[in-house]
Design a protein around this motif. Structure first.
Motif, short mmCIF file in Angstrom:
data_model
loop_
_atom_site.label_atom_id
_atom_site.label_comp_id
_atom_site.label_asym_id
_atom_site.label_seq_id
_atom_site.Cartn_x
_atom_site.Cartn_y
_atom_site.Cartn_z
N GLY A 32 0.67 -1.39 0.10
CA GLY A 32 0.02 0.02 0.13
C GLY A 32 0.96 1.32 0.03
N ARG A 33 2.26 1.20 0.88
CA ARG A 33 2.81 2.49 0.76
C ARG A 33 3.48 2.70 -0.48
N PHE A 34 4.22 1.34 -1.11
CA PHE A 34 4.71 1.58 -2.30
C PHE A 34 3.77 2.00 -3.58
N PHE A 35 2.58 1.73 -3.48
CA PHE A 35 1.60 2.11 -4.22
C PHE A 35 1.57 3.63 -4.13
N ARG A 36 1.34 4.26 -3.02
CA ARG A 36 1.06 5.54 -2.68
C ARG A 36 2.42 6.32 -2.92
N PHE A 37 3.78 5.63 -2.86
CA PHE A 37 4.81 6.20 -3.07
C PHE A 37 5.02 6.50 -4.56
N VAL A 38 4.52 5.43 -5.47
CA VAL A 38 4.58 5.52 -6.89
C VAL A 38 3.79 6.56 -7.33
N LEU A 39 2.48 6.62 -6.76
CA LEU A 39 1.30 7.26 -7.58
C LEU A 39 1.43 8.90 -7.01
N LEU A 40 1.92 9.03 -5.83
CA LEU A 40 1.63 10.40 -5.05
C LEU A 40 3.17 11.12 -4.73
N THR A 41 3.93 10.47 -4.18
CA THR A 41 5.24 10.86 -3.76
C THR A 41 6.32 11.22 -4.87
N ILE A 42 6.47 10.42 -5.72
CA ILE A 42 7.31 10.66 -6.90
C ILE A 42 6.59 11.73 -8.04
N PRO A 43 5.64 11.58 -8.29
CA PRO A 43 4.95 12.86 -9.03
C PRO A 43 4.93 14.00 -8.20
N THR A 45 7.25 15.09 -6.06
CA THR A 45 8.53 15.47 -6.04
C THR A 45 8.85 16.19 -7.33
N ALA A 46 8.55 15.37 -8.38
CA ALA A 46 9.09 15.91 -9.69
C ALA A 46 8.04 17.43 -10.20
N LEU A 47 7.10 17.30 -9.64
CA LEU A 47 6.30 18.44 -10.03
C LEU A 47 6.59 19.86 -9.13
N SER A 48 7.10 19.50 -7.96
CA SER A 48 7.62 20.59 -6.94
C SER A 48 9.05 20.85 -7.19
N PHE A 49 9.93 20.05 -8.15
CA PHE A 49 11.19 20.12 -8.19
C PHE A 49 11.51 21.63 -9.08
N PRO A 50 10.66 22.12 -9.80
CA PRO A 50 11.22 23.40 -10.62
C PRO A 50 10.94 24.49 -9.53
N LEU A 51 9.99 24.44 -8.71
CA LEU A 51 9.59 25.48 -7.73
C LEU A 51 10.72 25.46 -6.86
N LEU A 52 11.35 24.51 -6.43
CA LEU A 52 12.51 24.40 -5.65
C LEU A 52 13.74 25.00 -6.19
N ILE A 53 14.08 24.52 -7.29
CA ILE A 53 15.02 25.39 -8.10
C ILE A 53 14.72 27.03 -8.32
N TRP A 54 13.58 27.22 -8.31
CA TRP A 54 13.44 28.81 -8.27
C TRP A 54 13.55 29.53 -7.30
N LEU A 55 13.04 28.77 -6.14
CA LEU A 55 13.23 29.58 -4.68
C LEU A 55 14.78 29.35 -4.37
N TYR A 68 13.54 14.24 0.87
CA TYR A 68 12.09 13.74 1.04
C TYR A 68 11.73 12.50 0.46
N LEU A 69 12.50 12.10 -0.72
CA LEU A 69 12.31 10.62 -1.26
C LEU A 69 12.57 9.73 -0.12
N ALA A 70 13.86 9.91 0.40
CA ALA A 70 14.50 9.06 1.37
C ALA A 70 13.54 8.72 2.51
N TYR A 71 13.09 9.78 3.07
CA TYR A 71 12.17 9.63 4.12
C TYR A 71 10.82 8.73 3.68
N HIS A 72 10.25 8.98 2.55
CA HIS A 72 9.12 8.23 1.92
C HIS A 72 9.63 6.69 1.85
N LEU A 73 10.65 6.46 1.23
CA LEU A 73 11.14 5.12 1.20
C LEU A 73 11.48 4.42 2.38
#
Length: 172
Positions: A32-43, A45-55, A68-73
């Motif tokens: 269940g957690r791996f499913f959420r990791f793949v469907l929610l956490t990775i997307p 992270t990918a969508l917020s990455f440009p914002l982090l670069i900008w900030l 963030y990814l290590a914590y969720h893993l």
């Protein structure tokens, strides 16, 4: 101290529940957690990455995303084993005791005479692994007051039958 010794010596009740869940529950939790990791956490992270670069900068964004990814893993792969080791339950003379929590322990005692009905539930992953969830309801509400996940199907049915056969104090 003497008062506690007296209470413990006059009763045969264990303050710490002894019954464990089925070890296969760790697989269900991981899935269940791996499913959420793949469907929610990775997307996310990918969508917020440009914002982090900008900030900040690219290096800071990489470090934050990595943390963030290590914590969720860790939550996905290691935490279910710790949860399994800390989840206990027991039927005592007058109540049903549930203890859970890795960092913060939570103990709930549900008086047997207050239990209105008991349900078992299986999701698709639980069914695949031969597990059931036992849910105890009291008159307090529509949500279960006690939930025991990860019981073998036979154990869940036996526990449900054992608890439902006990006579409670219903005021009669």
């Amino acid at each position: 101290m003497k008062g506690n010794e007296f209470i413990m010596s006059t009763t045969t009740l264990s303050p710490v529940p002894q019954r464990k869940l089925d070890p296969n529950i760790t697989h269900a939790w991981r899935f269940g957690r791996f499913f959420r990791f793949v469907l929610l956490t990775i997307p996310f992270t990918a969508l917020s990455f440009p914002l982090l670069i900008w900030l900040w900068s690219f290096k800071v964004a990489c470090v934050l995303a990595g943390i963030y990814l290590a914590y969720h893993l860790i939550l996905t792969l290691l935490w279910p084993t710790l949860e399994y080791k800390c989840y206990r339950y027991d039927i005592r003379d007058h109540d049903f005791l549930v203890q859970q929590g890795v960092l913060f322990r939570k103990s709930s005692a549900i008086p047997l005479h207050r239990i209105q009905h008991i349900d078992t539930h299986q999701g698709p992953i639980e069914r695949l692994l031969g597990l059931s969830t036992l849910m105890l309801y009291t008159a307090a509400g529509v949500t279960p007051d006690g939930v025991i996940p990860g019981l073998a199907e036979e154990d869940a049915q036996q526990l449900r039958d054992e608890l439902s056969k006990r006579e409670g104090d219903d005021g009669v």
